[in-house]
Scaffold this active site. Structure first.
Site, short mmCIF file in Angstrom:
data_model
loop_
_atom_site.label_atom_id
_atom_site.label_comp_id
_atom_site.label_asym_id
_atom_site.label_seq_id
_atom_site.Cartn_x
_atom_site.Cartn_y
_atom_site.Cartn_z
CG HIS A 268 -40.85 51.41 -33.66
ND1 HIS A 268 -41.23 52.26 -32.65
CD2 HIS A 268 -40.11 52.15 -34.52
CE1 HIS A 268 -40.73 53.47 -32.90
NE2 HIS A 268 -40.05 53.42 -34.03
NE ARG A 332 -36.43 52.62 -34.24
CZ ARG A 332 -36.68 52.90 -35.52
NH1 ARG A 332 -36.77 51.93 -36.41
NH2 ARG A 332 -36.86 54.15 -35.89
#
Ligand code: FAD
Ligand code: HEM
Ligand code: SF4
Ligand code: FES
Lengths: 640, 238, 254
Positions: A268, A332
């Site tokens: 992330h 991401r």
């Protein structure tokens, strides 16, 4: 032995498949349900929702968690939201669109049928949660509010402030608490499952350790459901809670359950970079920050100036430069990889040069500080609490961190592993996200599995067992596993080496993030496959665990988890090495386009990689479940 | 099989007893009885201001309390109509305080070794039990001294002005009186704020007045009551 | 920075406990409080002393596992912050830090700094839910909820179940937790059918384990989620009404 993997996908049209299949499956008569015992391990979103639903149906349920309360499961930490194809905003969303986006977002590495079902039941999840009292955000008219999340083209994300996971888990937990109070669920808290018991090819129970008294116990049932979450902590530093671990699924794997796509991990992009060597975890900040923040680094490597001393002309807004269409809102994996590249080029920012800037100055100028405070106030506060820097004045520093694992136990359309009677739900299975998970889809999948899929499919298996008693826990199948577990537990206390399990975990994490992290290559993975077993040998000889097995002993809990991580890490590298393509969260440097973007290879790799335990994690055997796409057109992702 | 169950418990007892059986109910009782006692304390203090009008007026006021309601009500009946509920309130207040103290002692057997730092609890709130007991002892003595005259050698029935002046001219007794009233003031300082919380009278619109109200009430009562011994000792009254 | 810790050590639930001194050196102010304890534990482990047991998990202030009494304050000196989000920069070089577990009869000590908070689960099991068996819900937008109501319910629902309110309370009362849980559900339209049974059942269960509220307000200042004691007032009001109401008529009176 070659694995027989039958995904049991029914034939038919996508949009009626699940409905029809529900009708085709065998049912258990309401009065017979109480004759079946079901074990549910894990009480996160998936486990709590499953345990509650199964008990409501009338099954006798035993639920287990190593936490002191079901409500502590890591699902509680999810911030952003949960997707559902409600189309409450009339912006063109539909079940098909959510399905399509999820398959595409997963880079075409998931089963169409599973994903379609997920999109279908997403509708029921929101109804269920709302009825339970989940205080989702509302509009002034009293209707549910939605936002667009993670670059989706429609607003389909439901949220409860920045605490969606918490509120959904509380909803499931409260439903579970109700049936616990009624005596329909036997709740075992602070109890860790350490092995699965398989007899005559079927899962018949589990062996657990009571974390307070140290007692090793057997529990038998007609079916066992694992809802034990993900394994990002194999990297040591991740956004997961400290205790998240792979023990349950790993032990199931060692008993014969296939492990699918272990190398698919999601890293992330918006986490707070670590501040020192003893950093214990990384804190995630909502992805929504990228809606208004601009990501940049200095154009010069090794620039020691403060952010505000670097003039506009010497800043590199690299995402905006490379991906003019999506800019800071690229997916991401793309954002993460680019940040890593900047840091590798020596352009990292912050005292340890391990971050990139996420700058709100322009948005504050454009929208005013009050709007920014209203949108992100709590995130800014959290950031300041941790870093002691005020993001209203200086740009935030962010860095990617392991966050979610798409891989997990292989399951069929019924969510059953290849061991009959053993199910895996939630993040613990591999099913719906392919090679990359969309934001706000994990909560959806966990609850879909627990509320609306497993309670139906499990009946199909149990119906055939009516009248069969559970295997007694004094059966040899149980006592053997019990003594194995006891032996293993005591063994750790007898090594008496010199270093803590945490030390080895940290070292393992460093190898993993370096070689099996955001980008991977053959040489690195091979290197990791040498380093990991070597470190593992050292660990087994030199780890130091004090105390006794008969008390609350957190070091003992930890060492077993690290042990399993070592083995899983090898399998992850093996899988990553095998997959010579870039897809989703798995980026192989050898497989890239001319301008450095991920290049998928559908001809050779459009399959699920299911690995079988052979006694040595580095020598696991591969079985391929081919993926067949009938309803979506495969295309190369492009965010230019 | 859907799970059905009926969680509604049958009512075993009269609802007020049921309510009082719980700690939350006892707090209701404390708050409501506290309101009654507060009413009395305020009225008592205002009534005693007759002291400043002189002996005759004060004695007349004392007698007046006994003949209110006449001729419909016989002598002192009205006074007893006030006294009895007051006594009941006092007993309930004390019983609840006692019972809750026991509950809390059970709940807190394990004590911290480190000193606590208090951020919200005030000295007054932490000493409610002590200030309550001081007030109780004082009330007992006060009755024996000025209502019944047991401990007052110069006691003359029907002459409260005289009795008060005699009693409070003694520096020791006056000091006791002052200390007890400061305790009462502290009790009210927390109690008159707290009671709203206990009975759920809680509205953002007026919450900020609660602290103010309790403070003002405590101040008025302490100043009012303490003025008597001070004025008597300094000879202004007497 | 260098510090002296005085940490509560207790081998098991029934073992005697005491404060033990541990000097610690070279702590970075950027460390979190729990990371500081990790370091102490690494050191103890190396010396052959069993590490200090303490509960924690998410380390981002949401799971509610962590919770220590630090220098007389539950969750330490930073208001609105759980122990795991407290950082060492809130302390000074040379400080002595006393660390104890939550102490309350309702939270028996498991070991060292870890306590058993399962009494909170008992309270929820007694009534902290809305009965809605899976699959029985109607469309989510059929019931409208005014935004203000949803927001206020969320304020209460933010409770992480850490138990700091009990720990900070001189009476070990669990009013703030219980009231927050009740308010979360009872403020919403969905929570109305069970509103009166819920408050009765949960308060009664709470009183089996915990003390009684004397309205000090310490809970509110200790609460990492800054939950308001206004919810306690609401609970008191509803509890009285629950005893009084004729439940067959509630739909007529609201
Ligand atoms: C910081 C963060 C933010 C996130 N935000 C979002 C978001 O906004 N939207 C979204 O959709 N997803 C989000 N996710 C992902 C999502 O939260 C998780 O994937 C999901 O909640 C996993 O749920 P689960 O039920 O499968 O597992 P978990 O919630 O992890 O539960 C695991 C359970 O298993 C138990 N357990 C595990 N092993 C054992 C064992 N051996 N014995 C006994 N019990 C065991 C644990 O005690 C626990 O109860 C986020 C994740 C993180 C880390
Ligand atoms: C004229 C005398 C008194 C007045 C006006 C008075 C008033 C009050 C009020 C208004 C409260 C607050 C109730 C609440 O929080 O809901 C209170 C609390 C309390 N009172 Fe009194 N009181 C008086 C006498 C006493 C006596 C004689 C005792 C004890 C022997 C006592 C003991 C207490 C205690 C212990 C509390 C705190 C209880 C709790 O919060 O749980 N009081 N009082
Ligand atoms: S009310 Fe606050 S202090 Fe109490 S348990 Fe909930 S979050 Fe913790
Ligand atoms: S560790 Fe989860 S709240 Fe502190």
């Amino acid at each position: 032995m070659v694995l027989e993997l039958d995904a049991k996908i029914p034939e038919g049209d996508l949009d009626t498949l699940w409905e029809k299949h529900k009708f085709d499956m065998k049912l258990v008569n309401p009065n017979n349900k109480r004759k079946f015992d079901i074990i549910v391990v894990g009480t996160g979103l998936a486990g709590a929702s499953a345990a509650a639903s199964l008990a409501e149906l009338g099954y006798k349920v035993k639920a287990f968690t190593y936490h002191d309360s079901p409500r502590r499961a890591h699902s509680i930490a999810a911030q952003g939201g949960i997707n559902a194809a409600k189309n409450y905003h009339g912006d063109g969303d539909s079940v098909f669109r959510l399905f399509y986006d999820t398959v595409k977002g997963g880079d075409y590495r998931s089963r169409e049928e599973n994903v379609y079902r997920l999109a279908e039941v997403s509708l029921n999840i929101i109804d269920q949660a709302t009825a339970q009292g989940v205080p989702f955000a509302r509009e002034y008219g009293g209707k549910l509010d939605n936002r667009s999340f993670g670059g989706a083209q429609v607003s389909r994300t439901f949220y409860a402030r920045g605490q969606t996971g918490q509120q959904l888990l509380l909803g499931a937990y409260q439903s579970l608490a109700r049936v616990v109070g009624l005596g329909q669920v036997e709740m075992h808290t602070r109890t860790e499952m350490l092995d699965v018991v398989v007899k005559d090819g079927r899962a018949v129970g589990i062996v657990t350790r009571n974390l307070i008294t140290g007692e090793i116990e057997s529990h038998s049932a007609h079916a066992v459901v694992l809802a034990t979450g993900g394994y990002s902590n194999v990297y040591y530093l991740s956004t997961n809670a400290m205790a998240c671990n792979a023990t349950a699924i790993w032990r199931a794997h060692r008993r014969g359950a296939a492990f699918a796509n272990p190398c698919y991990t999601q890293i992330h992009p918006t986490c707070i970079p670590s501040a020192e060597e003893f950093q214990s975890k990384l804190t995630l900040m909502s992805e929504s920050l990228r809606n208004d923040g601009r990501i940049w680094v200095s154009k010069k490597a090794g620039d020691d100036r403060k952010a505000n001393e670097i003039p506009e002309s010497e800043r590199d807004y690299y995402l905006e430069r490379r991906y003019p269409a999506f800019g800071n809102l690229v997916p991401r994996d793309v954002a993460s990889r680019n940040a890593e590249a900047m840091i590798n080029e020596g352009k990292g920012v912050g005292p340890l040069k391990n971050g990139v800037y996420l700058d709100f100055a322009d948005s504050i100028k454009r929208l005013g500080i009050d709007t920014i405070r209203e949108r992100y106030g709590n995130l800014f506060e959290m950031y300041e609490r941790i870093t002691d820097e005020n993001p209203y004045e200086v740009p935030m520093r962010i860095y990617p961190a392991p966050h979610y694992t798409m891989g997990g136990l292989w399951v069929d359309y019924h969510l059953m592993t290849n061991i009959p009677g053993l199910y895996a739900i939630g993040e613990a299975n591999f099913s719906d996200h392919g090679a990359n998970r969309l934001g706000a889809s994990a909560l959806m999948q966990g609850l879909a599995d627990g509320y609306f899929v497993l309670p139906y499919t499990i009946g199909d298996y149990l119906a055939g067992m009516l009248g069969d008693p559970v295997v007694p826990t004094d059966d040899a199948a149980f006592t053997e596993v019990e003594s194995e577990v006891t032996g293993r537990t005591n063994h750790w206390l007898s090594i008496n080496g010199t270093r803590s399990a945490d030390y080895f975990h940290r070292e393992l994490g460093k190898i993993m993030i370096a070689h099996c992290g955001m980008s991977r290559n053959e040489a690195g993975l091979k290197q990791a496959l040498i380093e990991i077993p070597a470190l593992y040998e050292e660990f087994k000889k030199d780890v130091k665990v004090l105390g006794s097995a008969e008390t609350f002993n957190q070091s003992l809990e930890n060492v077993q988890r690290v042990d399993d991580y070592f083995q899983l890490a090898e399998l992850m590298c093996l899988d990553a090495l095998n997959r010579e393509e870039s897809c989703g969260g798995h980026y192989r440097e050898e497989s890239q386009t001319e301008d450095g973007e991920a290049l998928r290879n559908d001809d050779d790799f459009a399959y699920v990689a299911a690995w079988e335990w052979t006694g040595d994690p580095g020598k696991a055997e591969l079985t391929k479940e081919p993926l067949d796409f009938k309803n979506v057109k495969l295309s190369q992702r492009s965010y230019k | 099989m859907a799970v059905t169950e009926s969680p509604a418990k049958g009512r075993r007892r009269f609802w007020l007893l049921d309510l009082y059986g719980s700690a939350v109910g006892k707090k209701w009782a404390m708050a409501l009885s506290g309101i009654g006692l507060l009413g009395f304390v305020v009225a008592h203090m205002i009534g005693n201001l007759h002291m400043y009008e002189g002996a005759a007026e004060m004695n007349e006021y004392g007698e007046y309390l006994r003949i209110i309601g006449g001729p419909i009500l016989p002598h002192t009946v009205f006074l007893w109509l006030i006294r009895l509920p007051l006594l009941a309130a006092f007993l309930i207040h004390i019983h609840a305080a006692y019972a809750l103290t026991i509950t809390n002692n059970h709940a807190t057997i394990d004590k911290y070794k480190q000193p606590r730092e208090w951020l919200a609890a005030s000295y007054a709130s932490r000493t409610m039990r002590w200030s309550g007991v001081i007030v109780l002892l004082f009330v007992a003595w006060h009755l024996a001294d000025l209502t019944l005259g047991w401990v007052n050698p110069d006691f003359i029935s029907g002459e409260p002005f005289h009795n008060t002046v005699v009693s409070l001219s003694n520096v020791g007794i006056a000091a006791l009186y002052i200390v007890a009233n400061i305790a009462l003031g502290m009790h009210i300082f927390h109690g008159a704020w707290s009671l709203f919380q206990s009975i759920g009278v809680n509205n953002p619109r007026f919450n900020r007045w609660r602290r103010w109200f309790a403070q003002a009430l405590a101040t008025v009562i302490v100043i009012g009551n303490i003025s008597f011994p001070v004025m008597i000792l300094t000879g202004v009254v007497g | 920075m260098d510090l002296t810790l005085q940490v509560w050590r207790q081998a098991g639930p029934n073992a005697p406990g005491r404060l033990v001194d541990y000097p610690v050196k070279d702590i970075s102010p950027d460390m979190s409080f729990l990371e500081m304890l990790d370091i102490v534990n690494e050191g103890l482990n190396a010396q052959g002393i069993e590490p200090i047991a303490f509960d924690h998990d998410c380390r981002e202030g949401i799971c509610g596992m962590c919770g220590l009494m630090i220098n007389g304050l539950a969750h330490g000196p930073q208001l609105g912050t759980a122990t795991c989000q407290l950082h060492m920069r809130k302390f000074k070089d040379g400080d002595t830090i006393v660390i104890e577990p939550w102490k309350a009869a309702g939270f028996p000590i498991v070991r060292d700094l870890a306590v058993d908070r399962s009494t909170f689960d008992r309270i929820i099991e007694a009534g902290g839910f809305i009965t809605v068996p899976t699959g029985s819900a109607s469309d989510a937008n059929l019931t409208l909820v005014p935004k203000e109501v949803a927001d206020w319910s969320m304020d209460a629902a933010a409770c992480i179940g850490c138990g700091a309110c009990v720990a900070a309370c001189p009476n070990s009362a669990a009013q703030l937790f219980t009231a927050a849980k009740i308010a979360h559900l009872s403020l919403l339209p969905q929570g109305q059918p069970e509103r009166w049974t819920r408050v009765e059942a949960m308060v009664d269960k709470m009183e089996e384990f915990f003390g009684s509220c004397t309205n000090h307000g310490e809970c509110e200042t200790a609460c990492p989620k800054e939950i308001s004691i206004d919810f306690i007032a609401l609970m008191n009001k509803d509890y009285m009404k629950a005893k009084f109401k004729n439940r067959r008529l509630v739909s007529q009176t609201g």
